[in-house]
Design a protein around this motif. Structure first.
Motif, PDB file in Angstrom:
ATOM      1  N   GLY A 459       0.395  -0.993  -0.410  1.00  0.00           N
ATOM      2  CA  GLY A 459      -0.106  -0.109   0.036  1.00  0.00           C
ATOM      3  C   GLY A 459       0.899   1.467   0.014  1.00  0.00           C
ATOM      4  N   ARG A 460       0.366   2.290  -0.272  1.00  0.00           N
ATOM      5  CA  ARG A 460       0.880   3.383   0.450  1.00  0.00           C
ATOM      6  C   ARG A 460       1.439   3.857   1.022  1.00  0.00           C
ATOM      7  N   PRO A 461       1.939   4.713   1.665  1.00  0.00           N
ATOM      8  CA  PRO A 461       2.737   5.531   2.897  1.00  0.00           C
ATOM      9  C   PRO A 461       2.028   5.285   3.595  1.00  0.00           C
ATOM     10  N   LEU A 462       1.292   4.360   4.954  1.00  0.00           N
ATOM     11  CA  LEU A 462       0.370   5.191   6.010  1.00  0.00           C
ATOM     12  C   LEU A 462      -1.122   4.593   5.805  1.00  0.00           C
ATOM     13  N   ASP A 463      -1.300   3.900   4.730  1.00  0.00           N
ATOM     14  CA  ASP A 463      -2.271   2.837   3.915  1.00  0.00           C
ATOM     15  C   ASP A 463      -2.542   1.632   4.324  1.00  0.00           C
ATOM     16  N   GLU A 464      -2.438   1.277   5.813  1.00  0.00           N
ATOM     17  CA  GLU A 464      -2.236   0.039   6.150  1.00  0.00           C
ATOM     18  C   GLU A 464      -4.107   0.051   5.885  1.00  0.00           C
ATOM     19  N   SER A 465      -4.580   0.677   6.325  1.00  0.00           N
ATOM     20  CA  SER A 465      -6.561   0.263   6.043  1.00  0.00           C
ATOM     21  C   SER A 465      -6.905  -0.447   5.052  1.00  0.00           C
ATOM     22  N   GLY A 466      -6.027   0.274   4.022  1.00  0.00           N
ATOM     23  CA  GLY A 466      -6.409   0.063   2.696  1.00  0.00           C
ATOM     24  C   GLY A 466      -5.993  -1.714   1.760  1.00  0.00           C
ATOM     25  N   ILE A 467      -4.696  -2.009   2.365  1.00  0.00           N
ATOM     26  CA  ILE A 467      -4.635  -3.493   2.591  1.00  0.00           C
ATOM     27  C   ILE A 467      -4.548  -4.878   3.710  1.00  0.00           C
ATOM     28  N   LEU A 468      -5.076  -3.743   4.056  1.00  0.00           N
ATOM     29  CA  LEU A 468      -6.297  -4.583   5.674  1.00  0.00           C
ATOM     30  C   LEU A 468      -7.072  -4.919   5.141  1.00  0.00           C
ATOM     31  N   SER A 469      -8.079  -4.000   4.148  1.00  0.00           N
ATOM     32  CA  SER A 469      -9.846  -4.387   3.931  1.00  0.00           C
ATOM     33  C   SER A 469      -9.736  -4.828   2.440  1.00  0.00           C
ATOM     34  N   ALA A 470      -8.440  -4.458   1.737  1.00  0.00           N
ATOM     35  CA  ALA A 470      -8.515  -5.948   0.959  1.00  0.00           C
ATOM     36  C   ALA A 470      -8.377  -7.579   0.667  1.00  0.00           C
ATOM     37  N   ALA A 471      -7.342  -7.364   1.712  1.00  0.00           N
ATOM     38  CA  ALA A 471      -6.776  -8.825   2.365  1.00  0.00           C
ATOM     39  C   ALA A 471      -8.285  -8.607   2.848  1.00  0.00           C
ATOM     40  N   HIS A 472      -8.726  -8.652   3.869  1.00  0.00           N
ATOM     41  CA  HIS A 472     -10.278  -9.201   4.617  1.00  0.00           C
ATOM     42  C   HIS A 472     -11.306  -9.498   3.081  1.00  0.00           C
ATOM     43  N   ALA A 473     -11.112  -8.325   2.080  1.00  0.00           N
ATOM     44  CA  ALA A 473     -12.188  -8.722   1.272  1.00  0.00           C
ATOM     45  C   ALA A 473     -11.869 -10.423   0.453  1.00  0.00           C
ATOM     46  N   TYR A 474     -10.569 -10.166   0.254  1.00  0.00           N
ATOM     47  CA  TYR A 474     -10.252 -11.752  -0.074  1.00  0.00           C
ATOM     48  C   TYR A 474     -10.702 -13.046   0.344  1.00  0.00           C
ATOM     49  N   GLN A 475     -10.310 -12.578   1.516  1.00  0.00           N
ATOM     50  CA  GLN A 475     -10.329 -13.652   2.473  1.00  0.00           C
ATOM     51  C   GLN A 475     -11.516 -14.039   3.044  1.00  0.00           C
ATOM     52  N   GLN A 476     -12.979 -13.016   3.338  1.00  0.00           N
ATOM     53  CA  GLN A 476     -14.187 -13.297   2.735  1.00  0.00           C
ATOM     54  C   GLN A 476     -14.769 -14.011   1.746  1.00  0.00           C
ATOM     55  N   ALA A 477     -13.716 -14.116   0.972  1.00  0.00           N
ATOM     56  CA  ALA A 477     -14.232 -14.696  -0.573  1.00  0.00           C
ATOM     57  C   ALA A 477     -13.430 -15.682  -0.624  1.00  0.00           C
ATOM     58  N   THR A 478     -12.824 -16.378   0.280  1.00  0.00           N
ATOM     59  CA  THR A 478     -11.763 -17.416   0.018  1.00  0.00           C
ATOM     60  C   THR A 478     -12.074 -18.067   1.308  1.00  0.00           C
ATOM     61  N   GLN A 479     -10.963 -19.603   1.086  1.00  0.00           N
ATOM     62  CA  GLN A 479     -10.739 -20.388   2.749  1.00  0.00           C
ATOM     63  C   GLN A 479      -9.337 -20.846   2.199  1.00  0.00           C
ATOM     64  N   TRP A 480      -9.068 -19.789   1.870  1.00  0.00           N
ATOM     65  CA  TRP A 480      -7.259 -20.938   2.180  1.00  0.00           C
ATOM     66  C   TRP A 480      -6.713 -20.448   3.139  1.00  0.00           C
ATOM     67  N   HIS A 481      -7.372 -19.028   4.194  1.00  0.00           N
ATOM     68  CA  HIS A 481      -6.148 -18.882   5.600  1.00  0.00           C
ATOM     69  C   HIS A 481      -6.912 -19.813   6.351  1.00  0.00           C
ATOM     70  N   THR A 482      -8.216 -20.209   6.425  1.00  0.00           N
ATOM     71  CA  THR A 482      -8.699 -21.095   7.249  1.00  0.00           C
ATOM     72  C   THR A 482      -7.817 -23.245   7.239  1.00  0.00           C
ATOM     73  N   ARG A 483      -7.331 -22.872   6.474  1.00  0.00           N
ATOM     74  CA  ARG A 483      -6.643 -24.216   6.404  1.00  0.00           C
ATOM     75  C   ARG A 483      -5.478 -24.597   7.658  1.00  0.00           C
TER      76      ARG A 483
END
Lengths: 487, 485, 95
Positions: A459-483
């Protein structure tokens, strides 16, 4: 008695604790038992602080009973053994600190404790965070829970293995050249390296001061958000800490990917990527598009120079940072030093492991008279070019997507005698440190041997929110992280 | 001291001044001299793992003040670097200092020499850095001890241009610089305690030569006198070497003040390679012009300006003004004393200056005391001068009173009253004494009237003797002349 | 810029590391290999580039000149391998 904490996320536990369906003491007890059972094999922890953890858990239960809990109150976590913890052995996985009990506390652990977290113990790591495989620890290698003949990655290998194996709800790592993201990818967990300066470095034993940054290692992006909330923010004890308000990461977590532009840097997809990783990242790209993101090709042309740049700058800083280990005020001292010179030379030669010595030598050399301009100054200039590449890319896109590592976890011992090959495994992560940017690695698939693969969102400097929300959206749609690995 | 007329001496000085901040440069430990060993240390200054430095605001302000006081350029951007070297009293293994971008550059100060007033000495740079601890060797069997109290004391290193040409130049430079930092109240200037330390770079060359000769660095100079002696010794040594066909070796030499010689520091086992690089724990230091201007507006009066005021407004000689502003305590003493004289309604700064520079300093020097240790307070000296100015006592009596004040202390007004030293100005009693003297010295009266007028002094003396010095000498003169016709 | 045994010994001396004669050779090899990686930077023109020392552009913060630390002597000396009468004790330092 609560028996199986390993399948819950930190967010789940927080909810259960708040509702008083479980107690922190039971949860902590369950984790401690799991750690005590698994650690002789996995070796994720250097120190297990049973007594301290139970005391903290009881305190947390009182607060929770009184409805004074915060999201982290009563949550048992592990902390990389380079955060100074008052009264608790802090080794940095080095013989030179094998008896060091700090009389002071790092800002990170102080904030986490203040937020109610229960510290289970101190996790294993590469010595002084120098390594990509967790094989340089004075306290032995850490095994990858997915395949115990393989490395867990490094340098936060113990922290990564602990989360992967359920030996803690989450852990704290540090990332100088990929030391959170690379082991997160290799153990199938989520690892966030915040913007340089977002989290205080006070009390965090330095490797390379202009690159080091602490961050959470968790099962999910949501868990990372909860931990980062407690860790982030200005610290007057760290002159490089950024004095900017900390956003509400949890509130922004659901922002989604709709309409966001994700840059695909061509240099990260060139040769050298294993076919499995390439395939899995292609799938992830499709997934992100389906979630509403727009993929945009970008170029980061200086990327290929990142490894030499990093392996000049980081060892240079390290050679100076590690000068204080001289056997005088703390830590290891050689036996019967003949004179002061002998004290310095032998203490350091006996106290540091080979990789650390190699980097001290390298760093000393590149700073020494006659070589400074050719190496150190040159690398500082290339660092600027690398940072400028990212700036240019972020004028066109909101995020960048890249593989975290070129390949999955390699075998223990496979690269220990080949430092150059070892260094090259950091190729996709160190640019981000050089530029000071935030990045998260999240699980996105497995290779043919059932070893996890991770991808990075930068992400851009200090945009932790941006990468966290993107990662969260991906994890809501996938199961890889639950293995989880079968142990 | 022209040692050999064929050679020119070239001297540059590096002065380390310990700043009088309350706390250390990078941590909140007290910055005080003389505390019990290791009682003023914390993980930061003691170089423990994981800790970080945070700049002391006042340190920067003191550096700016000092820079402005020597007419230097204050840099809007300066950078801290690490100077890497191992030593037991340097706990981090590096010294945080400034290297290529110091806070002050291109300063100057002016020294006053008998034959060369207002000689300009350039100041190359002033940079901020951290002091090291102390190793203790003596009296410890088989070991050394390390005391880290001093680690983290803020230092300014003030580096001169190689503009000095004699030990006298160097002495005058150090006195002026010390006066400046003391007037600014940034440093106590105590060379013996090490809060004002000087290393001297010395070389010689043939007159007219363009290139500098090989220089040596002199260390362990704990007084201005030792700096001057060490330079003279070194100049002789270098000239002897060259004259006998040898070469001067670039080296560091330690001055031994007991033996009055310097000796080469045994060459270190390895050449220095400090591996300077920008301190990653500290961002660049940037300064706003308005901040610099604020500090400039609040600068105290400095020695040169004060000396000028003493001359312009008080009519003092350049010499007296120079003496009275050479040290902060001296100028404070003088101004305080002079204020008392003015308050008595008898402005006479010259008289005050005279009493301070001649009587007081004469006696202090004789007793080996400094102005701070003067048994006579400024107020009391002022009162004494006021007593003379108002005609209460004569100058001669004043000297007696002064001696009394110096030896036993006390207020001159009380001493004069108690000892009945008040000047007799009543013309009736003076006339009576004069008549008595004339009556008892008919021969001298005769001689005077016969034209030998210089006999008057003898008669005045007799009257003064009779009044135990209390009679106003001017009045005695006047009455005697009247009576002698 | 090649590295030889003398370079390794010189650097080890600067870094205060005892390196046995038998290991010098492997340091020569490994450091040469690693420095070989660095040479690719020479292909990059950087004459007008400002060197970058810090990951983010922030200005030096400052703290107030206040004494906030108490006496830590006992706590810190307790960490020392050797101490004596409130001092850190080291082998005799010969000036």
């Amino acid at each position: 008695m609560f028996s199986d904490p390993a399948n819950l996320t930190l967010a789940n536990m927080s909810e259960l604790l708040k509702k008083r369906e479980i107690s922190s003491e039971d949860l902590t007890q369950a984790f401690l038992e799991r750690i005590e059972g698994l650690n002789p094999d996995i070796n994720a922890y250097i120190t297990i602080d049973r007594a301290g953890a139970i005391t903290a858990a009881k305190e947390a239960d009182k607060r929770l009973d009184a409805k004074q809990g915060e999201p982290l109150t009563g949550i048992p976590i592990g902390v990389k053994d380079l955060f100074c913890t008052k009264g608790i052995l802090t080794t940095c996985a080095s013989k030179i600190l094998n008896n060091f009990i700090p009389p002071y506390e790092s800002t990170v652990t102080s904030r986490l404790k203040g937020a109610g977290a229960v510290i289970l113990g101190k996790t294993n790591m590469d010595e002084f965070a120098m390594g990509s495989s967790n094989e340089t620890s004075h306290f032995g290698v850490v095994k990858n829970p997915w395949d115990k003949s393989r490395i867990p990655g490094g340098s936060s290998g113990g922290s990564a293995a602990a989360v992967s194996a359920g030996m803690g709800s989450a852990t704290i790592g540090t990332d100088t050249g990929g030391s959170i993201r690379q082991p997160a990818a290799l153990t199938g967990i989520t690892g966030l390296k915040p913007t340089y300066g977002r989290v205080s470095r006070f009390g965090m034993i330095a490797f390379a001061s202009s690159l080091d940054q602490a961050g959470p290692m968790t099962k999910t992006a949501e868990d990372a958000a909860i931990l980062l909330q407690a860790m982030a923010g200005h610290d007057p004890k760290d002159a490089t800490s950024i004095d900017a308000p900390v956003p509400d990461y949890m509130a922004n977590l659901g922002d989604g990917l709709q309409g966001r532009k994700i840059g695909i840097p061509e240099e990260y997809f060139a040769s050298g990527l294993s076919p499995d990783v390439a395939r899995v990242i292609e799938d992830a790209k499709k997934q992100l598009t389906e979630l509403g993101a727009e993929l945009v090709p970008v170029s980061l042309p200086t990327t290929k120079h990142a490894i030499p740049t990093y392996y000049i700058l980081a060892p240079a800083e390290a050679s100076s940072n590690l000068a204080r280990y001289d056997g005088i005020r703390f830590g290891y001292r050689c036996e019967n030093p003949e004179d002061i010179r002998d004290l310095f030379f032998r203490t350091r030669a006996e106290g540091f492991g080979n990789e650390v010595k190699r980097r001290i030598m390298l760093g000393t050399y590149v700073l020494s008279s006659g070589y400074y301009d050719a190496y150190y100054l040159k690398a500082q200039k290339v660092r600027r070019l690398i940072a400028d590449d990212f700036k240019a890319a972020f004028s066109k896109v909101d995020l960048l997507l890249a593989p975290t590592t070129p390949d999955t976890a390699f075998k223990l011992g496979e690269k220990t005698n080949d430092p150059v090959q070892m260094y090259l495994s950091d190729i996709f992560t160190i640019n981000v440190n050089l530029a000071g940017l935030p990045a998260i690695s999240i699980p996105c698939g497995f290779d043919k041997d059932n070893l996890p693969i991770g991808m990075q969102l930068i992400g851009r400097p200090l945009d932790e929110s941006g990468i966290l929300s993107a990662a969260h959206a991906y994890q809501q749609a996938t199961q890889w992280h639950t293995r989880s690995p079968i142990l | 001291m022209p040692i050999d007329p064929n050679y020119e001496t070239v001297i540059g000085l590096e002065v380390h001044t310990q700043l009088r901040t309350k706390s250390k440069i990078f941590c909140g430990c007290p910055n005080k001299f003389g505390a019990e060993a290791n009682s003023q240390i914390c993980p930061v200054c003691a170089g423990f793992p994981g800790v970080l430095p945070v700049m002391n605001r006042e340190m920067v302000n003191m550096a700016i003040k000092t820079g402005l006081a020597i007419n230097g350029q204050i840099k809007k951007l300066s950078v801290f670097s690490r100077k890497n070297y191992f030593y037991p009293d340097s706990p981090t293994g590096y010294q945080i200092s400034q290297y290529d971008l110091p806070i002050v550059e291109h300063g100057e100060l002016f020294i006053d020499l008998p034959d060369e007033p207002k000689k300009r000495i350039g100041v190359t740079r002033i940079h901020m850095e951290v002091d090291a601890g102390k190793s203790i060797h003596e009296g410890i069997v088989g070991a050394s001890w390390v005391d880290l109290n001093r680690v983290g004391t803020p230092l300014l290193e003030i580096v001169s241009e190689p503009d000095m040409r004699s030990s006298e130049d160097a002495g005058a430079y150090l006195k002026k610089l010390r006066a400046i930092v003391r007037f600014l109240d940034v440093c106590d200037g105590n060379m013996e305690e090490g809060s004002f330390r000087c290393d001297a770079n010395v070389s010689v060359r043939h007159y007219g030569a363009e290139k500098f000769g090989t220089r040596t660095e002199l260390k362990n100079l704990n007084s201005i006198r030792n700096v001057m002696r060490a330079i003279d010794f070194e100049v002789d040594r270098q000239i002897d070497l060259i004259e006998s066909g040898d070469k001067v070796v670039q080296e560091t030499r330690l001055w031994d003040a007991n033996k009055n010689i310097s000796r080469s520091m045994r060459s270190k086992e390895d050449a220095h390679d400090y591996r300077y690089f920008p301190e990653p724990d500290l961002p660049p230091l940037t300064l706003e012009q308005s901040h610099i201007d604020d500090i400039k507006a609040k600068l105290p009066e400095l020695p040169d300006a004060m000396a000028k005021r003493f001359q312009d407004e008080m009519g003092l000689s350049e010499y007296d003004a120079g003496v009275l502003t050479a040290e902060k305590e001296m100028s404070t003493y003088f101004e305080e004393a002079n204020q008392i004289v003015s308050n008595a309604g008898k402005k006479n700064a010259k008289a005050t200056a005279n009493w301070v520079t001649v009587e007081l300093l004469g006696r202090l020097n004789k007793d080996g005391l400094s102005i701070e240790d003067s048994p006579v307070s400024a107020v009391n000296l002022g009162k004494l001068v006021a007593l003379i100015q108002t005609g209460e006592i004569s100058g001669k009596i004043a000297k007696k009173v002064f001696a009394h004040m110096f030896d036993d202390g006390g207020d001159p007004e009380k001493i004069v009253a108690e000892k009945g030293l008040k000047q007799v100005t009543d013309s009736g009693s003076i006339t009576a004494e004069v008549e008595k003297v004339l009556a008892s010295h008919p021969d001298q009266v005769e001689q005077y009237r016969g034209g030998k007028t210089q006999i008057l002094g003898f008669l005045v003396g007799k009257v003064m003797q009779a009044t135990r010095g209390k009679a106003n000498p001017a009045m005695v003169n006047k009455v005697l002349k009247e009576k002698l016709g | 810029m090649s590295i030889n045994a003398d370079t390794v010994k010189h650097v080890a001396n600067l870094a205060r590391l005892n390196i046995p004669e038998a290991e010098v050779g492997s340091y020569v090899d490994q450091l040469s290999q690693i420095l070989g990686l660095m040479d690719q930077l020479n292909s990059l023109p950087t004459d007008d580039i400002e060197p970058m020392s810090h990951a983010v552009d922030i200005l030096m913060p400052a703290r107030e000149d206040e004494v906030v630390n108490g006496d830590n002597r006992e706590a810190l000396l307790a960490c020392a391998p050797d101490s004596e009468q409130s001092h850190f004790r080291v082998p005799k330092i010969i000036e």
